[in-house]
Design an enzyme around this catalytic site. Structure first.
Site, PDB file in Angstrom:
ATOM      1  N   GLU A 105     -99.278  32.674 -27.488  1.00 29.51           N
ATOM      2  CA  GLU A 105    -100.386  31.797 -27.866  1.00 29.51           C
ATOM      3  C   GLU A 105    -100.800  30.928 -26.675  1.00 29.51           C
ATOM      4  O   GLU A 105     -99.947  30.369 -25.977  1.00 29.51           O
ATOM      5  CB  GLU A 105     -99.934  30.916 -29.037  1.00 29.51           C
ATOM      6  CG  GLU A 105    -101.003  30.042 -29.639  1.00 29.51           C
ATOM      7  CD  GLU A 105    -100.508  29.307 -30.874  1.00 29.51           C
ATOM      8  OE1 GLU A 105    -101.348  28.737 -31.589  1.00 29.51           O
ATOM      9  OE2 GLU A 105     -99.286  29.308 -31.137  1.00 29.51           O
ATOM     10  N   LYS A 141    -108.109  30.994 -34.311  1.00 28.11           N
ATOM     11  CA  LYS A 141    -107.029  30.694 -35.243  1.00 28.11           C
ATOM     12  C   LYS A 141    -107.595  29.966 -36.459  1.00 28.11           C
ATOM     13  O   LYS A 141    -108.436  29.073 -36.329  1.00 28.11           O
ATOM     14  CB  LYS A 141    -105.966  29.834 -34.550  1.00 28.11           C
ATOM     15  CG  LYS A 141    -104.677  29.633 -35.323  1.00 28.11           C
ATOM     16  CD  LYS A 141    -103.653  28.895 -34.462  1.00 28.11           C
ATOM     17  CE  LYS A 141    -102.313  28.725 -35.163  1.00 28.11           C
ATOM     18  NZ  LYS A 141    -101.325  28.021 -34.289  1.00 28.11           N
ATOM     19  N   CYS A 172     -99.474  32.712 -34.670  1.00 28.74           N
ATOM     20  CA  CYS A 172     -98.347  31.794 -34.904  1.00 28.74           C
ATOM     21  C   CYS A 172     -98.244  31.335 -36.359  1.00 28.74           C
ATOM     22  O   CYS A 172     -97.705  32.035 -37.197  1.00 28.74           O
ATOM     23  CB  CYS A 172     -98.446  30.601 -33.952  1.00 28.74           C
ATOM     24  SG  CYS A 172     -96.858  29.755 -33.707  1.00 28.74           S
ATOM     25  N   PRO A 218     -73.604  10.731 -15.122  1.00 29.77           N
ATOM     26  CA  PRO A 218     -72.500   9.803 -15.384  1.00 29.77           C
ATOM     27  C   PRO A 218     -71.522  10.466 -16.347  1.00 29.77           C
ATOM     28  O   PRO A 218     -71.859  10.709 -17.510  1.00 29.77           O
ATOM     29  CB  PRO A 218     -73.196   8.597 -16.020  1.00 29.77           C
ATOM     30  CG  PRO A 218     -74.631   8.706 -15.604  1.00 29.77           C
ATOM     31  CD  PRO A 218     -74.896  10.180 -15.562  1.00 29.77           C
ATOM     32  N   LEU A 219     -70.342  10.792 -15.876  1.00 27.70           N
ATOM     33  CA  LEU A 219     -69.358  11.562 -16.649  1.00 27.70           C
ATOM     34  C   LEU A 219     -68.200  10.659 -17.049  1.00 27.70           C
ATOM     35  O   LEU A 219     -67.389  10.265 -16.212  1.00 27.70           O
ATOM     36  CB  LEU A 219     -68.868  12.746 -15.819  1.00 27.70           C
ATOM     37  CG  LEU A 219     -67.882  13.708 -16.479  1.00 27.70           C
ATOM     38  CD1 LEU A 219     -68.478  14.341 -17.734  1.00 27.70           C
ATOM     39  CD2 LEU A 219     -67.459  14.793 -15.490  1.00 27.70           C
ATOM     40  N   SER A 220     -68.126  10.344 -18.327  1.00 29.38           N
ATOM     41  CA  SER A 220     -67.122   9.396 -18.805  1.00 29.38           C
ATOM     42  C   SER A 220     -65.811  10.060 -19.202  1.00 29.38           C
ATOM     43  O   SER A 220     -64.804   9.383 -19.385  1.00 29.38           O
ATOM     44  CB  SER A 220     -67.674   8.636 -20.011  1.00 29.38           C
ATOM     45  OG  SER A 220     -67.798   9.506 -21.130  1.00 29.38           O
ATOM     46  N   GLY A 221     -65.836  11.377 -19.380  1.00 29.18           N
ATOM     47  CA  GLY A 221     -64.653  12.049 -19.899  1.00 29.18           C
ATOM     48  C   GLY A 221     -64.663  12.143 -21.412  1.00 29.18           C
ATOM     49  O   GLY A 221     -63.737  12.677 -22.014  1.00 29.18           O
ATOM     50  N   GLY A 222     -65.729  11.632 -22.056  1.00 28.10           N
ATOM     51  CA  GLY A 222     -65.883  11.746 -23.498  1.00 28.10           C
ATOM     52  C   GLY A 222     -66.624  13.007 -23.881  1.00 28.10           C
ATOM     53  O   GLY A 222     -67.107  13.767 -23.027  1.00 28.10           O
ATOM     54  N   ASP A 228     -69.597  13.595 -25.304  1.00 29.45           N
ATOM     55  CA  ASP A 228     -71.034  13.751 -25.066  1.00 29.45           C
ATOM     56  C   ASP A 228     -71.346  14.088 -23.611  1.00 29.45           C
ATOM     57  O   ASP A 228     -72.024  15.081 -23.322  1.00 29.45           O
ATOM     58  CB  ASP A 228     -71.769  12.475 -25.480  1.00 29.45           C
ATOM     59  CG  ASP A 228     -71.692  12.227 -26.980  1.00 29.45           C
ATOM     60  OD1 ASP A 228     -71.544  13.207 -27.719  1.00 29.45           O
ATOM     61  OD2 ASP A 228     -71.761  11.068 -27.399  1.00 29.45           O
ATOM     62  N   SER A 229     -70.888  13.260 -22.676  1.00 28.61           N
ATOM     63  CA  SER A 229     -71.179  13.542 -21.269  1.00 28.61           C
ATOM     64  C   SER A 229     -70.491  14.823 -20.816  1.00 28.61           C
ATOM     65  O   SER A 229     -71.015  15.552 -19.963  1.00 28.61           O
ATOM     66  CB  SER A 229     -70.751  12.362 -20.390  1.00 28.61           C
ATOM     67  OG  SER A 229     -69.367  12.126 -20.461  1.00 28.61           O
TER      68      SER A 229
END
Length: 737
Positions: free
Chosen positions: A44, A113, A174, A355-359, A361-362
């Site tokens: 489309e 359409k 579509c 930013p990697l927190s070790g949790g 999500d990141s």
């Protein structure tokens, strides 16, 4: 036997990039012709890209689309092949979303359409009108420069079909695939055998089966060939169009394209037997009767040419295939990965900073970037020159160097930063470092305590005293402020490092900062405004916590990042308060609700459109025997209180990959106000009255309206006095202000 070779495609178009889009269209036509196809359908609005939004209101956009179409028609691309090409155009001062049927350097018909998508992520009625005149085809006068270029003054325009000597072809676009009264029903009764659908359909978790089922059903009842084309990739917004072009015949899928791919052009072909369509329809007495009784005649354009090929002994139509569906964990891995790759290669950036927190999500975001790197290396090894060229440019390879493994490539395009404080545990610091090594990122460890204390010294100078954490005897205000300082320091530091880390390593360009808040935390407002949730992109912003944990378990094995298993098993914590022997900060305790409950609230609020009172009714039925009506009432009020207090955060939410149908993202998807009376005095009073009545007469719950839906709020489908909220505040995980 009437055999017809047909071709559909996935194209990775980019809104307003006419050069790239035109190149992809031409390549798809060339591939279709090389395969012997006589009919080609594209996505489309493929010339402009689907996501132009208010650019559709600009005259230039339509003019450039005509210029591109003229370039196609003046070349040999349409020689010997019928091509449906999607573009916007203006007819009698009204804009329409159209499929333009071209063959042998002429336009045969333009099909506007009729049914527009105008909910959820779609706003087509803002830019286009639906065509309503079904009785006849009208004359459309081509723009003068186009008319001169192709020596054609006008073309039939409207609802109709093309009647070739040996086959009839019609279009749906579509949304028309999903309408209650689709055009194909009437068209099939008028003898149309092949339907082409140009689509711009986005990815959402667990939704592909809805689309595939609709495509199969399109030809189960009426028979016929259904060709579905889709856009694939990120064309400039939060959506990822997930391709999966396909061809169905009489209810069976005979060809299916990829759902997640880094390819710019993917062409899918099939050899279909039109006599099988006639036989299928003729064997259905109900179809025969309805076609016989049909009194509506759809206008058509007669084309005195043949599309079918001559039958050769031993030639067989394409056989049905088993449809491939990805697991939700695979969808989380591959969808955001492809989205990030498109954004990275088109933005001019040189990489990402996370930013990697070790949790959880990141770490999920790190795993998704790692998956992206694996996909890039895989496609380079398969010989994809476009992916290779993009990787060489982004990774700044020199002297003939080529990416040879995903970890080496990740080292060049991903920085991960652990920004620890005195509140950070050794365990999260260690997990972040190990995951970064597994992915291959360049990892740094930065202590933010000195910056944090610099802010506190300013506070002390102004107030004459130092704020304290709650565990040390401080107030809620002090506790909130101390957490927010840490969170916002990390945002400022992340953006600073996104510039200076590449500079330190003599890398040119800039790095995009990645956020990592999930859909449930956004819904609850469990994030600090302008903390690390304020980033350039967020690949998990519309993914639930439960799905992310499932993804981590899957990725630990299938992406070969084993540390993710330990990360998933750890209880979620913000680590913004001091760790004590008798106290450990936990997300679900701070929120006052579990992530599982949040997912239920989110679906009831958005998908089932529940206000506070309706949600109370549903949950009384769903949680009967587990919670009393009064307990349900308190949970519902608690959720809506914090939803209202934190709604203002959605106005600055990082652009997030759209993956979940209950996303609270304010800018495009969830159009609700951001200033609420957080006490909901009328609604909460009604809930309290209902709970009190129910406690004394439990029978009222037995026949609660909507009880069936409440049993499964995960069903997939396609509001006084006093304000009670600070409009320009900013929030922390616990209080949200």
């Amino acid at each position: 036997m009437r055999l017809l070779k047909v071709a559909t495609c996935n194209l990775n178009q980019w809104a307003m990039d006419f050069d790239t889009n035109l190149k992809n269209i031409k390549e798809s036509i060339e591939q279709a012709k090389k395969a012997g196809a006589k009919l080609r359908i594209g996505p489309e609005l493929e010339i402009t890209g689907y996501g132009c939004e208010d650019h559709f209101l600009e005259e230039d956009t339509v003019k450039h689309a005509w210029e591109c179409l003229a370039e196609i028609l003046t070349g040999d691309w349409t020689d010997g092949i019928l091509c449906s090409i999607g573009m916007p155009l203006i007819f009698e001062n009204v804009r329409y979303n159209c499929q333009v049927f071209c063959m042998n350097r002429r336009i045969l018909m333009i099909r506007p359409k009729m049914t527009l998508a105008n909910d959820g992520n779609y706003r087509e009625l803002r830019w286009f009108s639906g065509w309503t005149k079904k009785e006849e085809l009208v004359d459309f006068e081509l723009p003068l420069d186009v008319a001169e270029a192709i020596s054609q003054g006008s073309v039939p325009f409207g609802y109709g079909y093309l009647k070739f000597s040996d086959v009839s072809v019609a279009a749906e676009t579509c949304e028309e695939l999903f309408t209650a009264s689709p055009p194909r029903a009437e068209l099939s009764h008028n003898g149309v055998e092949v339907f082409v659908n140009a689509s711009g359909s986005h990815h959402q978790l667990r939704k592909l089966n809805v689309r595939i089922d609709a495509i199969k059903a399109a030809t189960v009842t009426c028979g016929g060939v259904y060709m579905y084309a889709n856009q694939q990739g990120c064309d400039g917004s939060r959506l990822y169009y997930d391709g999966c072009c396909c061809i169905a015949v009489n209810g069976d899928v005979v060809a299916q394209g990829s759902q997640f791919s880094l390819k710019d052009v993917e062409v899918l072909t099939a050899l279909v037997d039109l006599d099988a369509v006639s036989s299928y329809r003729g064997s259905s007495s109900s179809f025969r009767q309805q076609a016989s009784y049909n009194t509506s005649t759809v206008p058509y354009v007669k084309v005195p040419q043949k599309l079918c090929q001559k039958f050769k002994l031993g030639t067989c139509p394409t056989a049905p295939v088993e449809v491939k569906y990805h697991l939700p964990q695979e969808e989380i891995a591959f969808g955001p990965s492809c989205w990030l790759w498109d954004y990275l290669r088109r933005s001019g950036a040189s990489g990402f900073l996370l930013p990697l927190s070790g949790g959880a999500d990141s770490s999920s975001v790190a795993a998704i970037v790692g998956c992206m790197c694996q996909l890039v290396i895989r496609d380079i090894e398969k010989g994809d020159e476009q992916v290779k060229a993009d990787a060489l440019r982004i990774g700044q390879y020199k002297n003939g160097e080529v990416p040879n493994n995903s970890q080496e490539f990740a080292k060049r395009i991903l920085y991960t930063v652990f920004m620890g404080s005195g509140n950070s545990s050794k365990a999260t610091r260690s997990r972040a470092k190990r995951l970064s090594e597994e992915v291959g990122a360049h990892h740094v460890d930065v202590d933010i305590d000195n910056i944090f204390w610099a802010f506190l010294i300013v506070v002390q100078g102004l107030c004459g005293k130092l704020p304290r954490y709650k565990v040390d005897g401080g107030s809620n205000t002090e506790n909130l402020g101390l957490q927010n300082i840490q969170a916002r320091v990390r945002m400022v530091l992340a953006y600073m490092l996104s510039l200076f880390l590449p500079w330190m390593h003599n890398k040119s360009g800039f790095y995009l900062v990645l956020g990592s808040s999930n859909v449930d935390e956004a819904l609850r407002g469990y994030l600090t405004k302008y903390d690390c949730s304020a980033a350039d992109l967020n690949p998990i912003g519309s993914v639930s916590k439960q799905d992310l944990r499932s993804f981590l378990r899957w990725a630990a094995i299938h992406l070969n990042f084993p540390s993710l298993a330990e990360i998933e098993a750890a209880p979620p914590t913000a680590e913004l308060e001091p760790i004590r022997s008798d106290y450990s900060q936990l997300d679900e305790v701070d929120m006052g609700m579990t992530y599982e409950e949040l997912s239920v609230y989110g679906r009831l609020r958005k998908i089932f459109r529940c206000g506070p009172v309706a949600m109370y009714h549903y949950l009384c039925a769903k949680w009967k025997g587990r919670l009393s009506p009064s307990e349900v009432a308190e949970k519902v009020k608690h959720f809506f209180k914090y939803y209202a207090i934190n709604r203002h955060k959605m106005t600055v939410l990082t652009p997030s990959y759209h993956a979940e149908s209950y996303s609270p993202e304010d800018n495009r998807f969830d159009l609700r106000q951001f200033l609420y009376n957080s006490r909901w005095p009328y609604q909460f009073r009604k809930i309290d009255e209902l709970a009190k009545e129910a406690e004394t007469d439990d029978s009222q719950i037995e026949n609660t309206p909507g009880e069936d839906l409440a049993k499964d709020p995960d069903v997939k489908s396609a509001e006084g006095s006093g304000m009670g909220v600070v409009a320009v505040g900013a929030g922390n995980p616990s209080a949200g202000l």
